[in-house]
Design a protein around this motif. Structure first.
Motif, PDB file in Angstrom:
ATOM      1  N   ASP A 140     -36.982 -94.390  -2.517  1.00 45.34           N
ATOM      2  CA  ASP A 140     -35.627 -94.190  -2.014  1.00 45.34           C
ATOM      3  C   ASP A 140     -34.640 -94.832  -2.982  1.00 45.34           C
ATOM      4  O   ASP A 140     -34.152 -95.937  -2.755  1.00 45.34           O
ATOM      5  CB  ASP A 140     -35.505 -94.810  -0.609  1.00 45.34           C
ATOM      6  CG  ASP A 140     -34.182 -94.462   0.070  1.00 45.34           C
ATOM      7  OD1 ASP A 140     -33.545 -93.473  -0.340  1.00 45.34           O
ATOM      8  OD2 ASP A 140     -33.800 -95.176   1.016  1.00 45.34           O
ATOM      9  N   LEU A 172     -31.294 -93.882  -5.952  1.00 44.16           N
ATOM     10  CA  LEU A 172     -30.165 -92.980  -6.128  1.00 44.16           C
ATOM     11  C   LEU A 172     -30.121 -92.377  -7.525  1.00 44.16           C
ATOM     12  O   LEU A 172     -29.094 -91.867  -7.950  1.00 44.16           O
ATOM     13  CB  LEU A 172     -28.863 -93.730  -5.828  1.00 44.16           C
ATOM     14  CG  LEU A 172     -28.827 -94.402  -4.452  1.00 44.16           C
ATOM     15  CD1 LEU A 172     -27.513 -95.146  -4.253  1.00 44.16           C
ATOM     16  CD2 LEU A 172     -29.049 -93.390  -3.329  1.00 44.16           C
ATOM     17  N   SER A 231     -34.630 -97.934   1.551  1.00 43.30           N
ATOM     18  CA  SER A 231     -33.786 -99.105   1.305  1.00 43.30           C
ATOM     19  C   SER A 231     -32.877 -99.328   2.500  1.00 43.30           C
ATOM     20  O   SER A 231     -32.081 -98.455   2.857  1.00 43.30           O
ATOM     21  CB  SER A 231     -32.938 -98.912   0.040  1.00 43.30           C
ATOM     22  OG  SER A 231     -32.044 -99.989  -0.116  1.00 43.30           O
ATOM     23  N   ASP A 288     -30.290-101.070   2.882  1.00 45.24           N
ATOM     24  CA  ASP A 288     -28.856-101.091   2.606  1.00 45.24           C
ATOM     25  C   ASP A 288     -28.246 -99.696   2.497  1.00 45.24           C
ATOM     26  O   ASP A 288     -27.022 -99.554   2.513  1.00 45.24           O
ATOM     27  CB  ASP A 288     -28.571-101.867   1.316  1.00 45.24           C
ATOM     28  CG  ASP A 288     -28.600-103.370   1.527  1.00 45.24           C
ATOM     29  OD1 ASP A 288     -28.726-103.800   2.695  1.00 45.24           O
ATOM     30  OD2 ASP A 288     -28.503-104.108   0.536  1.00 45.24           O
ATOM     31  N   TYR A 289     -29.063 -98.660   2.371  1.00 46.98           N
ATOM     32  CA  TYR A 289     -28.541 -97.306   2.256  1.00 46.98           C
ATOM     33  C   TYR A 289     -28.504 -96.583   3.604  1.00 46.98           C
ATOM     34  O   TYR A 289     -27.938 -95.486   3.684  1.00 46.98           O
ATOM     35  CB  TYR A 289     -29.396 -96.454   1.304  1.00 46.98           C
ATOM     36  CG  TYR A 289     -29.678 -97.042  -0.045  1.00 46.98           C
ATOM     37  CD1 TYR A 289     -28.890 -98.066  -0.578  1.00 46.98           C
ATOM     38  CD2 TYR A 289     -30.734 -96.581  -0.815  1.00 46.98           C
ATOM     39  CE1 TYR A 289     -29.163 -98.606  -1.819  1.00 46.98           C
ATOM     40  CE2 TYR A 289     -31.016 -97.110  -2.064  1.00 46.98           C
ATOM     41  CZ  TYR A 289     -30.232 -98.133  -2.559  1.00 46.98           C
ATOM     42  OH  TYR A 289     -30.515 -98.674  -3.794  1.00 46.98           O
ATOM     43  N   ARG A 290     -29.126 -97.164   4.646  1.00 44.44           N
ATOM     44  CA  ARG A 290     -29.329 -96.423   5.891  1.00 44.44           C
ATOM     45  C   ARG A 290     -29.168 -97.339   7.101  1.00 44.44           C
ATOM     46  O   ARG A 290     -29.835 -98.362   7.209  1.00 44.44           O
ATOM     47  CB  ARG A 290     -30.734 -95.794   5.915  1.00 44.44           C
ATOM     48  CG  ARG A 290     -31.004 -94.898   4.725  1.00 44.44           C
ATOM     49  CD  ARG A 290     -32.467 -94.483   4.636  1.00 44.44           C
ATOM     50  NE  ARG A 290     -32.713 -93.780   3.379  1.00 44.44           N
ATOM     51  CZ  ARG A 290     -32.448 -92.497   3.181  1.00 44.44           C
ATOM     52  NH1 ARG A 290     -31.950 -91.779   4.163  1.00 44.44           N
ATOM     53  NH2 ARG A 290     -32.687 -91.936   2.011  1.00 44.44           N
ATOM     54  N   GLY A 293     -33.880-103.541  -0.436  1.00 39.19           N
ATOM     55  CA  GLY A 293     -33.086-103.064  -1.565  1.00 39.19           C
ATOM     56  C   GLY A 293     -33.193-104.042  -2.724  1.00 39.19           C
ATOM     57  O   GLY A 293     -33.140-105.249  -2.531  1.00 39.19           O
ATOM     58  N   ASP A 329     -28.919 -98.940  -8.776  1.00 40.92           N
ATOM     59  CA  ASP A 329     -28.523 -98.147  -7.613  1.00 40.92           C
ATOM     60  C   ASP A 329     -27.191 -98.645  -7.054  1.00 40.92           C
ATOM     61  O   ASP A 329     -26.274 -97.867  -6.786  1.00 40.92           O
ATOM     62  CB  ASP A 329     -29.585 -98.244  -6.512  1.00 40.92           C
ATOM     63  CG  ASP A 329     -30.765 -97.319  -6.724  1.00 40.92           C
ATOM     64  OD1 ASP A 329     -30.711 -96.479  -7.639  1.00 40.92           O
ATOM     65  OD2 ASP A 329     -31.742 -97.431  -5.967  1.00 40.92           O
ATOM     66  N   TYR A 330     -27.121 -99.939  -6.841  1.00 43.78           N
ATOM     67  CA  TYR A 330     -25.927-100.528  -6.246  1.00 43.78           C
ATOM     68  C   TYR A 330     -24.720-100.352  -7.178  1.00 43.78           C
ATOM     69  O   TYR A 330     -23.627 -99.976  -6.733  1.00 43.78           O
ATOM     70  CB  TYR A 330     -26.149-102.017  -5.970  1.00 43.78           C
ATOM     71  CG  TYR A 330     -27.098-102.288  -4.823  1.00 43.78           C
ATOM     72  CD1 TYR A 330     -26.624-102.517  -3.535  1.00 43.78           C
ATOM     73  CD2 TYR A 330     -28.477-102.339  -5.018  1.00 43.78           C
ATOM     74  CE1 TYR A 330     -27.482-102.783  -2.476  1.00 43.78           C
ATOM     75  CE2 TYR A 330     -29.351-102.597  -3.980  1.00 43.78           C
ATOM     76  CZ  TYR A 330     -28.838-102.818  -2.702  1.00 43.78           C
ATOM     77  OH  TYR A 330     -29.698-103.074  -1.669  1.00 43.78           O
ATOM     78  N   LEU A 363     -22.001 -99.794  -4.372  1.00 45.78           N
ATOM     79  CA  LEU A 363     -22.421-100.521  -3.171  1.00 45.78           C
ATOM     80  C   LEU A 363     -22.448-102.018  -3.461  1.00 45.78           C
ATOM     81  O   LEU A 363     -22.895-102.434  -4.534  1.00 45.78           O
ATOM     82  CB  LEU A 363     -23.815-100.069  -2.731  1.00 45.78           C
ATOM     83  CG  LEU A 363     -23.953 -98.598  -2.315  1.00 45.78           C
ATOM     84  CD1 LEU A 363     -25.420 -98.259  -2.098  1.00 45.78           C
ATOM     85  CD2 LEU A 363     -23.163 -98.329  -1.042  1.00 45.78           C
TER      86      LEU A 363
END
Length: 323
Positions: A52, A54, A82, A84-86, A113, A118-119, A124
């Motif tokens: 998962d 990005l 992750s 933090d994404y959901r 995460g 990604d962040y 994010l």
């Protein structure tokens, strides 16, 4: 409906299971993805997992459902969602639906995460590890509450739920097997208290996979991690399954040469490189012997490998899966 896998018996008594991680196939279309899922199943792998992130990869939920539709016994799972994404309320509904529509073949992998890119690229906020792990702990409470009977009311630091009933309910009760992996004490201790399957990994606190992780991949580091798990698990210890992600898997007759290259690249001695549970290198017979030895020493019975090892390790899977 597919049979539901039972997870019981203790880490040192588990039969071998092999997972394939496939997040970035060369082609993303219905036919090639279905063909891949059936190949994974036919070769004897237990589970197809998708990460998962990005970056350049497929989205896990849709990909997992498509894989389940194309197969009959293959289990599916994220390695890992992750947190933090959901939002956990939304993820619980997605997970229960995946479990129901797959006939009870879903495994719920969760993580706090870690990949800094990604962040950064998605804009994010990347909170300190302690905050992310605390948020994951609350998320687990919410998700399990959504899987349970009756409405959930939850008042935490990070999440608030007011009398919400989770629907649908998962086929596997009380919930699908929960998978949590990590390399640090706090996350592994949380996994020991809450998960069914614990993934032994290197400590990703730096947010990248590079040579600095070498010392955290040794047998000594693995012994320490298992000690943390056992201490935190208490009476749950015998109900846990231990798994490991293999970051390098090579079937070769030049075992020593490859191991020396591994040692040099990750700052390990040759002896440490031979013994690390995060790599497999050698002939089929040598790899089989290594896995059996590691199960006896560490209790590791579930082996996760990348898609590029699918066919090379198939003879190992044929020898060991289910034994």
């Amino acid at each position: 409906m597919a049979a539901v896998t039972e997870f019981s018996g203790g880490p040192y008594k588990r039969p071998f299971r092999f997972n394939i991680q496939c997040s970035s196939p060369e082609q993303v279309d219905a036919r090639s993805w279905a063909d891949l899922a059936r190949q994974v199943e036919d070769l004897g792998y237990a589970t197809l997992t998708v990460s998962d992130h990005l970056d350049e990869q497929v989205a896990p939920i849709a990909a997992l459902m498509a894989a389940a539709d194309a197969t009959t016994t293959l289990r599916i799972g994220a390695m890992v969602f992750s947190n933090d994404y959901r939002h956990p309320v939304v993820l619980a509904k997605e997970a229960a639906t995946l479990d129901a529509l797959s006939g009870g073949r879903f495994e719920l992998g969760l993580g706090a995460g870690w990949m800094t890119s990604d962040y950064a690229r998605a804009g994010l906020p990347l909170d300190p590890p302690g905050v992310r792990i605390s948020r994951l702990a609350e998320s687990l409470d919410v998700i399990k509450g959504m899987f349970a009977d009756g409405p959930l009311t939850y008042h935490g630091t990070h999440y608030q739920v007011a009398g919400l009933s989770g629907t649908p309910k998962p086929v596997q009760r009380p919930h699908p097997p929960i998978v949590i992996g990590g390399g640090g004490r706090r996350l592994l201790s949380l996994a020991a208290r809450e998960a069914d399957i614990i993934g032994l990994n290197m400590n990703m606190v730096g947010g990248v996979i590079d040579a600095s992780l070498g010392p955290n991949a040794t047998t000594a580091a693995t012994d320490e991690k298992i000690g943390w798990i056992r201490e935190a698990a208490g009476a749950r210890w015998d109900d846990l399954t231990l798994q490991v992600r293999i970051h390098l898997a090579i079937v070769t007759d030049n075992r020593h040469e490859i191991v020396e290259q591994l040692a040099a690249g990750f700052g390990l001695t040759t002896e440490q490189a031979y013994a690390t549970p995060h790599a497999l290198c050698g002939s089929v017979d040598q790899i089989v012997d290594d896995l059996v030895e590691r199960r006896e020493r560490f209790g590791i019975s579930t082996i996760g490998v990348a898609l590029d090892s699918l066919t090379a390790l198939a003879p190992v899977v044929a020898r060991l899966a289910g034994t």
